[in-house]
Design an enzyme around this catalytic site. Structure first.
Site, short mmCIF file in Angstrom:
data_model
loop_
_atom_site.label_atom_id
_atom_site.label_comp_id
_atom_site.label_asym_id
_atom_site.label_seq_id
_atom_site.Cartn_x
_atom_site.Cartn_y
_atom_site.Cartn_z
N HIS A 17 -76.14 -2.81 -53.62
CA HIS A 17 -75.00 -0.87 -54.12
C HIS A 17 -76.08 0.33 -54.70
O HIS A 17 -75.61 1.55 -54.07
CB HIS A 17 -74.19 -1.64 -54.96
CG HIS A 17 -73.21 -2.72 -54.79
ND1 HIS A 17 -73.01 -3.46 -55.28
CD2 HIS A 17 -72.09 -2.65 -53.71
CE1 HIS A 17 -71.70 -4.00 -55.03
NE2 HIS A 17 -71.58 -3.48 -53.74
N LYS A 41 -56.74 -9.53 -54.67
CA LYS A 41 -57.46 -10.30 -55.12
C LYS A 41 -58.19 -10.16 -56.85
O LYS A 41 -57.57 -9.43 -58.08
CB LYS A 41 -59.17 -9.36 -54.48
CG LYS A 41 -59.26 -9.46 -53.72
CD LYS A 41 -61.05 -9.14 -53.12
CE LYS A 41 -61.57 -8.86 -51.90
NZ LYS A 41 -62.55 -8.20 -51.79
O1 PNS Z 1 -66.88 -4.01 -51.62
P1 PNS Z 1 -65.92 -4.48 -50.86
O2 PNS Z 1 -65.17 -5.75 -50.49
O3 PNS Z 1 -66.57 -4.88 -49.13
O4 PNS Z 1 -65.42 -2.99 -50.02
C1 PNS Z 1 -64.17 -3.52 -48.65
C2 PNS Z 1 -63.28 -1.96 -48.82
C3 PNS Z 1 -62.91 -1.67 -50.58
C4 PNS Z 1 -64.24 -0.24 -48.19
C5 PNS Z 1 -62.39 -1.99 -47.74
O5 PNS Z 1 -61.82 -3.02 -47.72
C6 PNS Z 1 -61.08 -0.67 -47.70
O6 PNS Z 1 -61.69 -0.03 -48.04
N1 PNS Z 1 -59.79 -1.00 -48.58
C7 PNS Z 1 -59.45 -0.27 -48.24
C8 PNS Z 1 -57.61 -0.52 -47.72
C9 PNS Z 1 -58.12 0.26 -45.85
O7 PNS Z 1 -58.17 1.10 -45.93
N2 PNS Z 1 -58.04 -0.68 -44.91
C10 PNS Z 1 -58.39 0.02 -43.86
C11 PNS Z 1 -59.50 -0.65 -43.34
S1 PNS Z 1 -59.58 -2.14 -41.99
#
Ligand code: PNS
Length: 161
Positions: A17, A41
């Protein structure tokens, strides 16, 4: 001013990251690294802890801010007036999932939110927060995966001193 958001779970932040953060901060004038508060989660670190860890890990990069958000990324980005999300791509296995999210965000935001992918440096291509936690839970060496202070905090969570 070119601004971007780097969203993620960051449970906890790894060198992978941080590699993406450093490189995105070179490209954009302002980068907000934002921790998703995901009720579905059970994280190792609370959102507040993850924000503090990220603040410490990025304190030497002046154009990086740390924040958190709940709900949809497109709503958060709109509120912030930001049109670019950053995501790291480690390997081809990330691609399908990331492409799906990127396309969905583009569609849901009516074209307002684009995703810029940065390929993770090869040395971190197989690094993930999950594997770091698993290794640490068995008291393995995670010094090549996360900064020293983060390693201490992870070991503490697993009751190792
Ligand atoms: O570090 P991660 O868990 O791979 O991050 C995933 C993340 C946070 C980028 C993704 O889950 C996200 O943006 N979640 C917020 C909810 C959302 O906007 N969902 C619509 C996209 S399908």
């Amino acid at each position: 001013m070119k601004a971007a958001i780097y969203p993620g779970s960051f449970d906890p932040v790894t060198y992978g990251h941080l590699d993406v953060i450093h490189r995105a901060a070179e490209i954009f004038d302002e980068l907000t690294v934002s921790v998703l508060n995901n009720q579905l989660k059970t994280p190792l670190f609370s959102v507040e802890e993850r924000v503090k860890i990220l603040e410490e890990a990025t304190k030497d990069i002046p154009n990086v801010k740390v924040d958190s958000f709940s709900g949809l990324l497109i709503d958060y980005a709109k509120k912030k007036g930001v049109h670019v999300a950053i995501r790291g791509l480690r390997a081809i296995t990330d691609f399908e999932y990331e492409l799906q999210i990127a396309q969905t965000n583009k569609l849901l935001s009516k074209g307002e939110l684009d995703t810029v992918f940065l390929t993770t440096s090869l040395e971190y291509a197989y690094l993930s927060s999950s594997s770091v936690k698993e290794i640490a839970s068995f008291h393995g060496d995670i010094s090549m995966c996360v900064p020293e202070f983060v390693a201490h905090l992870i070991y503490e969570k697993y009751g190792h001193r």
